[in-house]
Design a protein around this motif. Structure first.
Motif, PDB file in Angstrom:
ATOM      1  N   GLN A 120       0.855  -1.181   0.000  1.00 21.05           N
ATOM      2  CA  GLN A 120       0.000   0.000   0.000  1.00 21.05           C
ATOM      3  C   GLN A 120       0.890   1.230   0.000  1.00 21.05           C
ATOM      4  OE1 GLN A 120      -2.683  -0.419   3.326  1.00 21.05           O
ATOM      5  NE2 GLN A 120      -4.091  -1.593   2.061  1.00 21.05           N
ATOM      6  N   GLY A 121       0.407   2.317  -0.568  1.00 26.39           N
ATOM      7  CA  GLY A 121       1.186   3.541  -0.646  1.00 26.39           C
ATOM      8  C   GLY A 121       2.214   3.451  -1.752  1.00 26.39           C
ATOM      9  N   SER A 122       3.107   4.455  -1.799  1.00 26.14           N
ATOM     10  CA  SER A 122       4.159   4.451  -2.806  1.00 26.14           C
ATOM     11  C   SER A 122       5.371   5.205  -2.283  1.00 26.14           C
ATOM     12  CB  SER A 122       3.662   5.085  -4.107  1.00 26.14           C
ATOM     13  OG  SER A 122       3.288   6.428  -3.881  1.00 26.14           O
ATOM     14  N   GLY A 123       6.495   4.990  -2.914  1.00 28.72           N
ATOM     15  CA  GLY A 123       7.727   5.672  -2.535  1.00 28.72           C
ATOM     16  C   GLY A 123       8.105   5.402  -1.090  1.00 28.72           C
ATOM     17  N   GLU A 124       8.448   6.467  -0.374  1.00 25.20           N
ATOM     18  CA  GLU A 124       8.830   6.334   1.039  1.00 25.20           C
ATOM     19  C   GLU A 124       7.659   5.888   1.915  1.00 25.20           C
ATOM     20  OE1 GLU A 124      10.857   9.675   2.684  1.00 25.20           O
ATOM     21  OE2 GLU A 124      12.214   9.830   0.972  1.00 25.20           O
ATOM     22  N   ASN A 125       6.440   6.053   1.432  1.00 19.84           N
ATOM     23  CA  ASN A 125       5.250   5.669   2.194  1.00 19.84           C
ATOM     24  C   ASN A 125       4.765   4.257   1.879  1.00 19.84           C
ATOM     25  OD1 ASN A 125       5.086   8.183   3.497  1.00 19.84           O
ATOM     26  ND2 ASN A 125       4.089   9.067   1.709  1.00 19.84           N
ATOM     27  N   GLU A 126       5.494   3.544   1.026  1.00 20.27           N
ATOM     28  CA  GLU A 126       5.095   2.183   0.670  1.00 20.27           C
ATOM     29  C   GLU A 126       5.278   1.262   1.871  1.00 20.27           C
ATOM     30  OE1 GLU A 126       5.711   0.056  -3.371  1.00 20.27           O
ATOM     31  OE2 GLU A 126       7.428  -0.450  -2.090  1.00 20.27           O
ATOM     32  N   ALA A 127       4.261   0.465   2.141  1.00 20.06           N
ATOM     33  CA  ALA A 127       4.313  -0.469   3.273  1.00 20.06           C
ATOM     34  C   ALA A 127       3.450  -1.679   2.962  1.00 20.06           C
ATOM     35  CB  ALA A 127       3.818   0.210   4.544  1.00 20.06           C
ATOM     36  N   MET A 128       3.759  -2.775   3.609  1.00 20.42           N
ATOM     37  CA  MET A 128       2.990  -4.012   3.443  1.00 20.42           C
ATOM     38  C   MET A 128       1.913  -4.049   4.524  1.00 20.42           C
ATOM     39  SD  MET A 128       2.790  -6.917   1.672  1.00 20.42           S
ATOM     40  CE  MET A 128       4.367  -7.062   0.870  1.00 20.42           C
ATOM     41  N   LYS A 129       0.679  -4.296   4.116  1.00 22.00           N
ATOM     42  CA  LYS A 129      -0.403  -4.521   5.063  1.00 22.00           C
ATOM     43  C   LYS A 129      -0.718  -6.013   5.024  1.00 22.00           C
ATOM     44  CE  LYS A 129      -5.061  -3.417   6.507  1.00 22.00           C
ATOM     45  NZ  LYS A 129      -6.237  -2.576   6.300  1.00 22.00           N
TER      46      LYS A 129
END
Length: 96
Positions: free
Chosen positions: A51-60
């Motif tokens: 979820q998110g992209s770039g520096e805000n990308e994270a796995m949920k």
């Protein structure tokens, strides 16, 4: 994406090693999911999605596992793991 599935109908018997009775997995660039069950009553299902992209990308991650306790009761835990940490829920887990 890769998909793997196998099944075995091994009976449950006291003192025997647990056998895998169900297994599936699917892994892709944006996420994954898997499910596994064993003849001793254990099961685990999980799915993860980016979820998110770039520096805000994270796995949920969301999932559920169950097992049979020493008392013979089947315990189930549902969970989410995301930017807020690991969040388990189950009837046997104390609530904050």
């Amino acid at each position: 994406m890769a998909l793997v599935a196998a099944a075995s109908a091994a009976p449950r018997s006291a003192g025997a090693d647990a056998q895998i009775t169900q297994y599936s997995a699917d892994v892709g660039e944006a996420g994954y999911n898997f499910a596994v069950a064993t003849s001793d009553g254990k099961a685990h299902q999980e799915a993860g999605q980016l979820q998110g992209s770039g520096e805000n990308e994270a796995m949920k991650v969301t999932g559920q596992f169950q097992y049979v306790g020493d008392d013979g009761v089947t315990y189930t835990v549902n969970y989410i793991a995301d930017e807020n940490g690991f969040q388990p829920q189950g009837a046997h887990i104390p609530k904050p």
